[in-house]
Design a protein around this motif. Structure first.
Motif, PDB file in Angstrom:
ATOM      1  N   ALA A 365       0.831  -1.216   0.000  1.00 54.06           N
ATOM      2  CA  ALA A 365       0.000   0.000   0.000  1.00 54.06           C
ATOM      3  C   ALA A 365       0.864   1.264   0.000  1.00 54.06           C
ATOM      4  N   GLU A 366       1.982   1.231   0.763  1.00 54.43           N
ATOM      5  CA  GLU A 366       2.862   2.414   0.815  1.00 54.43           C
ATOM      6  C   GLU A 366       3.504   2.647  -0.549  1.00 54.43           C
ATOM      7  N   MET A 367       3.846   1.551  -1.241  1.00 52.05           N
ATOM      8  CA  MET A 367       4.444   1.713  -2.574  1.00 52.05           C
ATOM      9  C   MET A 367       3.431   2.354  -3.525  1.00 52.05           C
ATOM     10  N   GLY A 368       2.179   1.894  -3.455  1.00 56.04           N
ATOM     11  CA  GLY A 368       1.139   2.497  -4.298  1.00 56.04           C
ATOM     12  C   GLY A 368       0.965   3.976  -3.981  1.00 56.04           C
ATOM     13  N   ASP A 369       0.952   4.299  -2.681  1.00 61.44           N
ATOM     14  CA  ASP A 369       0.801   5.706  -2.270  1.00 61.44           C
ATOM     15  C   ASP A 369       1.959   6.553  -2.812  1.00 61.44           C
ATOM     16  N   ALA A 370       3.172   5.982  -2.768  1.00 56.42           N
ATOM     17  CA  ALA A 370       4.346   6.734  -3.228  1.00 56.42           C
ATOM     18  C   ALA A 370       4.239   7.031  -4.732  1.00 56.42           C
TER      19      ALA A 370
END
Ligand code: NAD
Length: 378
Positions: A365-370
């Protein structure tokens, strides 16, 4: 009129990585004013659980009516005891053949930030950018007759049929020549014409087709040599074209040169320019539900979908589907998404599968947000 995407997340990590791709799509719609509607369906094990079959008629109808399908991955131990005809993977195969998705485009591109992740020395793979064009609906995987029979002496014999029609070879060769024309203008056709008559015909038809592409340098390679050259000196290749089985093996081999299977998108297209876009990896049941999966292959598959199936004026028939840089909003969005992925890697964000010393390990999820952040704030 709105363009239609059908979203089929599938099983295992499929729903997790799809959620990130959809975040990125929402951001791209916002930034570039794209008019795209998304519908959702079940496929694979999730569809078996709901409908008893890996691809329902309703989902197939949605697929036929869409401009492009964003596919996650299917399969997992829960469905391993399903009969062969009803396995989750059948849903994928049925979609490919029902929509006649004959052209499989698999880029094997190494982001320079990940050169250390490859199993080959960085100098052999730095800047690697190969496109493998695989014929997807014919050849030995689909040929008849096929089966296992019992001989007169009681011994069993398995058999398959390796068959290609001239028209099937010609249409995939055309896609590959067009792709090469938009890239480095070099095409290597891979066959085994010293042993198999069907690939002798393959070579003849590819040579005949080359008459319309004087600007593309055509070469030929036997498949055993091609496998060796891919791990010896992969940068010699620009575009490779080959049949279904050889392409299956060579594209996985090329995928591994890039370090992580979690980075590689793919496209499967038909003559109407409809396409199904999916990461090359499977459903990774070993890490499903743990926020560990790399969503970048799914996000890069979305970029391919925008470029090849949604951009205005794209057509496989005249090669314009493979043209980069047209002014269409979808093409601009595709480029921006690819740049956002590269920017995220520049910032040092890595999921576990591509992690190295000194980088910041993040979850799915953090990678998608980034990526969303880079896309909106570029
Ligand atoms: P896999 O690609 O699912 O996994 C292989 C390895 O790569 C695993 O260790 C996995 O954790 C890792 N991996 C895969 N994708 C990743 C990602 N995005 N981020 C981080 N790590 C990732 O292959 P498998 O284990 O052979 O197959 C698992 C299931 O997937 C099986 O049921 C198989 O039939 C199915 N499968 C589906 C497809 C498809 O839907 N197109 C393709 C291949 C396999």
């Amino acid at each position: 009129m709105s363009k239609q995407i059908l979203c089929l997340p599938g099983d295992g990590i499929g729903p997790e990585i799809m959620a990130e791709a959809l975040k990125v799509l929402d951001a791209a719609k916002l930034r570039f004013g794209l008019d795209i509607e998304v519908s959702h369906g079940l496929v694979g094990g999730a569809a078996i659980d709901q409908y008893g079959v890996p691809l329902s008629d309703e989902t197939l109808t949605l697929a036929r009516n869409s401009d492009g399908i964003l596919f996650g991955a299917v399969g997992g131990p829960k469905w391993d005891d399903q009969p062969m005809a009803n396995r989750p993977e059948k849903g994928l195969l049925q979609l490919r053949s029902a929509l006649d998705l004959f052209a499989n485009l698999r880029p094997a591109m190494l982001f320079p930030q990940l050169a250390d992740a490859s199993s080959l020395k960085p100098e052999l793979v730095a800047g690697l950018d190969i496109l493998i064009v695989r014929e997807l609906t014919g050849g030995i995987y689909f040929g008849d007759p096929r089966g296992v029979r019992t001989l007169e002496n009681g011994e069993r014999e398995g058999y398959n049929t390796y068959v290609y029609r001239e028209s099937e070879i010609r249409r995939i060769a055309k896609v590959a020549f067009e792709a090469a024309r938009k890239r480095g203008r070099r095409l290597c056709s891979v066959d085994k014409s010293n042993v198999l008559e069907v690939t002798g015909l393959w070579r003849e038809v590819v040579i005949a087709e080359s008459a319309s592409y004087h600007d593309v340098e055509l070469s030929h390679m036997y498949v055993d040599n091609a496998a060796m050259q891919l791990v010896r000196a992969p940068k010699q290749f620009d575009v490779m074209v080959t049949g279904n089985m050889f392409g299956d093996i060579l594209s996985d081999c090329a995928a591994m040169l890039t370090g992580s299977i979690g980075m590689l998108p793919s496209a499967s297209l038909n003559e109407k320019n409809q396409g199904m876009y999916e990461p090359v990896h499977g459903s990774a049941p070993d890490i499903a539900g743990q926020n560990k999966a790399n969503p970048l292959a799914q996000i890069l598959s979305l970029a391919m979908l925008l470029r090849y199936s949604l951009a205005d004026g794209s057509s496989l028939a005249d090669g314009s589907a493979l043209a980069d840089g047209s002014a269409s909003g979808e093409n601009i969005a595709a480029e921006a998404i690819e740049k956002a992925v590269s920017d995220v890697l520049d910032k040092g964000y890595r999921t576990r599968d591509i992690a190295s010393d000194g980088c910041q390990v993040v979850g799915t999820a953090e990678m998608g947000d980034a990526v969303v952040d880079c896309l909106l704030n570029a």
